[in-house]
Design a protein around this motif. Structure first.
Motif: not given
Length: 137
Positions: A6, A26, A29-30, A33
């Motif tokens: 990631i 995922h 993590a997005r 982020d």
């Protein structure tokens, strides 16, 4: 146990997860982020641990606000359910009183306006009961 890569705040990380959890990791993590990008855009370069801490706190703040909103909506729904139940009870009481009056009244034909009103009242009571049942399901 699968390991996935990631990227958060322009830095790469390898993280292990349970099989099948990769899409959720995922997505998380997005989200992290996105918050890290906001922080880095405002402050600039910073240590990884501080960036992750601040991004996590921003997500926690958003989560707390959403939890407050959910609680408020649940309270509003509970109040509406209570109002609906009280209305249903009032309609049921009226229907019982009308039935009692019909039983006590001499056996004469009721004018159409009364029978139409009773039919409408019964239909409303059934609709309210159906709506209440649907909300409770």
């Amino acid at each position: 146990m699968p390991e996935i890569s990631i990227q958060i705040g322009g830095r790469d990380f390898t993280v292990a997860c349970q099989p099948g959890e990769e899409p959720y990791l995922h997505a998380a993590a997005r989200m992290l982020d996105t918050e890290a990008a906001v922080i880095l855009g405002q402050i600039g370069r910073m240590p990884v641990d501080r960036m992750l801490l601040m991004a996590g706190l921003m997500l926690a703040d958003k989560t707390a606000a959403l939890e407050d909103e959910v609680k408020a909506l649940q309270d509003k729904l509970a109040a509406q359910d209570k109002t609906l139940a009280a209305s249903e009870e009032r309609l049921a009481d009226r229907a019982r009183r009308i039935a009692e009056l019909q039983e006590a009244a001499p056996r004469t034909e009721l004018p159409d306006r009364f029978t139409d009103g009773l039919a409408e009242l019964a239909a409303r009571a059934e609709a309210i009961a159906d709506e209440l049942e649907a909300r409770r399901a």
